[in-house]
Design an enzyme around this catalytic site. Sequence first.
Site, PDB file in Angstrom:
ATOM      1  N   PRO A  28      66.198  17.629  32.088  1.00 14.25           N
ATOM      2  CA  PRO A  28      65.904  18.924  32.716  1.00 14.25           C
ATOM      3  C   PRO A  28      64.732  18.853  33.686  1.00 14.25           C
ATOM      4  O   PRO A  28      63.824  18.033  33.498  1.00 14.25           O
ATOM      5  CB  PRO A  28      65.554  19.829  31.525  1.00 14.25           C
ATOM      6  CG  PRO A  28      65.279  18.922  30.378  1.00 14.25           C
ATOM      7  CD  PRO A  28      65.890  17.589  30.662  1.00 14.25           C
ATOM      8  N   ASP A  29      64.774  19.673  34.738  1.00 15.08           N
ATOM      9  CA  ASP A  29      63.624  19.751  35.657  1.00 15.08           C
ATOM     10  C   ASP A  29      62.647  20.802  35.118  1.00 15.08           C
ATOM     11  O   ASP A  29      62.808  21.292  33.993  1.00 15.08           O
ATOM     12  CB  ASP A  29      64.084  20.037  37.101  1.00 15.08           C
ATOM     13  CG  ASP A  29      64.794  21.377  37.242  1.00 15.08           C
ATOM     14  OD1 ASP A  29      64.881  22.131  36.257  1.00 15.08           O
ATOM     15  OD2 ASP A  29      65.277  21.681  38.352  1.00 15.08           O
ATOM     16  N   PHE A  30      61.628  21.124  35.915  1.00 10.31           N
ATOM     17  CA  PHE A  30      60.666  22.135  35.483  1.00 10.31           C
ATOM     18  C   PHE A  30      61.078  23.529  35.944  1.00 10.31           C
ATOM     19  O   PHE A  30      61.174  24.462  35.174  1.00 10.31           O
ATOM     20  CB  PHE A  30      59.286  21.846  36.085  1.00 10.31           C
ATOM     21  CG  PHE A  30      58.501  20.807  35.337  1.00 10.31           C
ATOM     22  CD1 PHE A  30      58.882  20.378  34.086  1.00 10.31           C
ATOM     23  CD2 PHE A  30      57.352  20.273  35.891  1.00 10.31           C
ATOM     24  CE1 PHE A  30      58.148  19.433  33.399  1.00 10.31           C
ATOM     25  CE2 PHE A  30      56.612  19.330  35.211  1.00 10.31           C
ATOM     26  CZ  PHE A  30      57.007  18.900  33.975  1.00 10.31           C
ATOM     27  N   ARG A  31      61.275  23.625  37.287  1.00  7.43           N
ATOM     28  CA  ARG A  31      61.376  24.963  37.881  1.00  7.43           C
ATOM     29  C   ARG A  31      62.777  25.347  38.321  1.00  7.43           C
ATOM     30  O   ARG A  31      62.955  26.399  38.916  1.00  7.43           O
ATOM     31  CB  ARG A  31      60.405  25.053  39.074  1.00  7.43           C
ATOM     32  CG  ARG A  31      58.972  24.853  38.662  1.00  7.43           C
ATOM     33  CD  ARG A  31      58.005  24.789  39.833  1.00  7.43           C
ATOM     34  NE  ARG A  31      56.698  24.368  39.376  1.00  7.43           N
ATOM     35  CZ  ARG A  31      56.310  23.117  39.177  1.00  7.43           C
ATOM     36  NH1 ARG A  31      57.157  22.120  39.412  1.00  7.43           N
ATOM     37  NH2 ARG A  31      55.107  22.821  38.745  1.00  7.43           N
ATOM     38  N   ASN A  43      59.190  11.484  39.866  1.00  5.61           N
ATOM     39  CA  ASN A  43      59.824  11.417  38.557  1.00  5.61           C
ATOM     40  C   ASN A  43      59.226  10.317  37.690  1.00  5.61           C
ATOM     41  O   ASN A  43      58.780   9.280  38.190  1.00  5.61           O
ATOM     42  CB  ASN A  43      61.332  11.224  38.710  1.00  5.61           C
ATOM     43  CG  ASN A  43      61.967  12.441  39.338  1.00  5.61           C
ATOM     44  OD1 ASN A  43      61.329  13.489  39.412  1.00  5.61           O
ATOM     45  ND2 ASN A  43      63.195  12.313  39.803  1.00  5.61           N
ATOM     46  N   ASP A 103      61.072   9.310  34.960  1.00  4.60           N
ATOM     47  CA  ASP A 103      62.198   8.914  34.107  1.00  4.60           C
ATOM     48  C   ASP A 103      62.699   7.498  34.370  1.00  4.60           C
ATOM     49  O   ASP A 103      63.626   7.037  33.698  1.00  4.60           O
ATOM     50  CB  ASP A 103      63.355   9.921  34.269  1.00  4.60           C
ATOM     51  CG  ASP A 103      63.795  10.090  35.725  1.00  4.60           C
ATOM     52  OD1 ASP A 103      63.620   9.153  36.537  1.00  4.60           O
ATOM     53  OD2 ASP A 103      64.328  11.169  36.050  1.00  4.60           O
ATOM     54  N   HIS A 153      53.714   9.904  40.122  1.00  8.92           N
ATOM     55  CA  HIS A 153      53.234  10.549  38.892  1.00  8.92           C
ATOM     56  C   HIS A 153      53.332   9.599  37.704  1.00  8.92           C
ATOM     57  O   HIS A 153      53.397  10.022  36.554  1.00  8.92           O
ATOM     58  CB  HIS A 153      53.998  11.851  38.623  1.00  8.92           C
ATOM     59  CG  HIS A 153      53.630  12.925  39.604  1.00  8.92           C
ATOM     60  ND1 HIS A 153      54.421  14.004  39.880  1.00  8.92           N
ATOM     61  CD2 HIS A 153      52.518  13.081  40.376  1.00  8.92           C
ATOM     62  CE1 HIS A 153      53.826  14.779  40.794  1.00  8.92           C
ATOM     63  NE2 HIS A 153      52.678  14.236  41.109  1.00  8.92           N
TER      64      HIS A 153
HETATM   65  P1  CNA Z   1      60.617  21.034  39.896  1.00  8.51           P
HETATM   66  O1  CNA Z   1      59.432  21.842  40.286  1.00  8.51           O
HETATM   67  O2  CNA Z   1      61.195  21.232  38.551  1.00  8.51           O
HETATM   68  O3  CNA Z   1      61.739  21.315  41.012  1.00  8.51           O
HETATM   69  C1  CNA Z   1      63.014  20.756  40.915  1.00  8.51           C
HETATM   70  C2  CNA Z   1      63.866  21.356  42.021  1.00  8.51           C
HETATM   71  O4  CNA Z   1      65.098  20.663  42.000  1.00  8.51           O
HETATM   72  C3  CNA Z   1      64.168  22.837  41.853  1.00  8.51           C
HETATM   73  O5  CNA Z   1      63.745  23.535  43.009  1.00  8.51           O
HETATM   74  C4  CNA Z   1      65.691  22.913  41.674  1.00  8.51           C
HETATM   75  O6  CNA Z   1      66.282  23.977  42.391  1.00  8.51           O
HETATM   76  C5  CNA Z   1      66.156  21.588  42.250  1.00  8.51           C
HETATM   77  N1  CNA Z   1      67.343  21.046  41.608  1.00  8.51           N
HETATM   78  C6  CNA Z   1      67.649  21.002  40.290  1.00  8.51           C
HETATM   79  N2  CNA Z   1      68.804  20.345  40.088  1.00  8.51           N
HETATM   80  C7  CNA Z   1      69.258  19.995  41.319  1.00  8.51           C
HETATM   81  C8  CNA Z   1      70.419  19.305  41.766  1.00  8.51           C
HETATM   82  N3  CNA Z   1      71.342  18.840  40.915  1.00  8.51           N
HETATM   83  N4  CNA Z   1      70.578  19.111  43.097  1.00  8.51           N
HETATM   84  C9  CNA Z   1      69.657  19.590  43.981  1.00  8.51           C
HETATM   85  N5  CNA Z   1      68.535  20.243  43.610  1.00  8.51           N
HETATM   86  C10 CNA Z   1      68.337  20.430  42.289  1.00  8.51           C
HETATM   87  O7  CNA Z   1      60.339  19.478  40.032  1.00  8.51           O
HETATM   88  P2  CNA Z   1      59.421  18.672  41.082  1.00  8.51           P
HETATM   89  O8  CNA Z   1      59.818  17.268  40.925  1.00  8.51           O
HETATM   90  O9  CNA Z   1      59.404  19.300  42.398  1.00  8.51           O
HETATM   91  O10 CNA Z   1      57.963  18.890  40.436  1.00  8.51           O
HETATM   92  C11 CNA Z   1      57.173  17.869  40.258  1.00  8.51           C
HETATM   93  C12 CNA Z   1      56.926  17.543  38.772  1.00  8.51           C
HETATM   94  C13 CNA Z   1      58.128  17.632  37.877  1.00  8.51           C
HETATM   95  C14 CNA Z   1      56.534  16.137  38.704  1.00  8.51           C
HETATM   96  O11 CNA Z   1      55.244  16.072  38.200  1.00  8.51           O
HETATM   97  C15 CNA Z   1      57.514  15.427  37.766  1.00  8.51           C
HETATM   98  O12 CNA Z   1      56.874  14.406  37.068  1.00  8.51           O
HETATM   99  C16 CNA Z   1      57.981  16.488  36.875  1.00  8.51           C
HETATM  100  N6  CNA Z   1      59.239  16.270  36.140  1.00  8.51           N
HETATM  101  C17 CNA Z   1      59.901  15.084  36.203  1.00  8.51           C
HETATM  102  C18 CNA Z   1      61.099  14.902  35.525  1.00  8.51           C
HETATM  103  C19 CNA Z   1      61.810  13.574  35.633  1.00  8.51           C
HETATM  104  O13 CNA Z   1      61.156  12.544  35.697  1.00  8.51           O
HETATM  105  N7  CNA Z   1      63.138  13.583  35.695  1.00  8.51           N
HETATM  106  C20 CNA Z   1      61.624  15.962  34.765  1.00  8.51           C
HETATM  107  C21 CNA Z   1      60.903  17.176  34.697  1.00  8.51           C
HETATM  108  C22 CNA Z   1      59.709  17.303  35.385  1.00  8.51           C
END
Ligand code: CNA
Length: 248
Positions: A32-35, A106, A108, A123
């Site tokens: 899952p993402d954050f926002r 990321n 991950d 990060h």
């Molecule tokens: P965020 O703020 O959660 O934004 C993610 C964005 O991706 C959102 O605006 C969504 O609309 C968009 N999104 C989600 N799914 C899709 C998709 N399938 N296709 C296109 N767009 C999509 O995350 P950011 O990375 O901008 O914020 C930075 C943080 C989140 C960093 O510090 C990361 O380390 C941290 N993070 C990382 C992970 C990971 O490593 N996978 C997971 C959760 C948070």
Amino acid sequence: MNDTDKAIELIRNAKKMVVFTGAGVSTNCGVPDFRGPNGLYATVGKRFNLPYPEAVFDIDYFRQNPLPFFQLSKEMFGEKIQPTIFHKYIAQVEAEGRLSILVTQNIDMLHTIAGNKKQIECHGTYSHATCTRCGKHYQLADIEETMSKGEIPYCSCGGVIKPDIVFFGENLPMEFYDIMQDPPEADLVLAAGTSLTVYPAAGFPLLYCKKKIPSILINMQNTQYDSYFDYVIHEDIDEFTKKVMKKS
Ligand code: CNA
């Protein structure tokens, strides 16, 4: 030609692509993402009884209570979590010699698993860890079993072992500040799956936008910086990538 077709053409023809990724590029493989719409921020505070959602990645909070971080980490790992079409495509771009640099927010490790080497994990990463008391270094394999149970890994000195990811309140790796000072050459910047809200990381792709290097943002939702990019496509990243890879 519509914006999607123009963006596809730019990506296919790029010779020095700068790629900047966020959590949205990994949602399709179950991280899952954050926002985003199903992001962690909506639920994490309640589930782990946090004072505010960001506390799970806040270094001061971690020092008082590391358990929520490890409970969440458990969910970021698993055998089923494999690189997506997009991760594989960016590894292919590097193999073709067309990648200037990949900067990922990321943690991950999916770009590494897909095969990218020319990357900065700005990060940090779960691939290694450090004892918060004595500074002893560990590899993921040393703490993976404990983390997979959502438990806190402890060093032989009794200190908590913290994966080397960058928490709020910590500095990014030096190599990130180096490229902010002296950005690698590029003929295209592609930002994908990021809300562009976490600084200083989000400032990196914007450097190229300000220099008028052709720029593309692929993100499901609007960001506060959409107007900085030449082409903004609000679409699932893998659906878009399939079109890029389709034989024309
Ligand atoms: P965020 O703020 O959660 O934004 C993610 C964005 O991706 C959102 O605006 C969504 O609309 C968009 N999104 C989600 N799914 C899709 C998709 N399938 N296709 C296109 N767009 C999509 O995350 P950011 O990375 O901008 O914020 C930075 C943080 C989140 C960093 O510090 C990361 O380390 C941290 N993070 C990382 C992970 C990971 O490593 N996978 C997971 C959760 C948070």
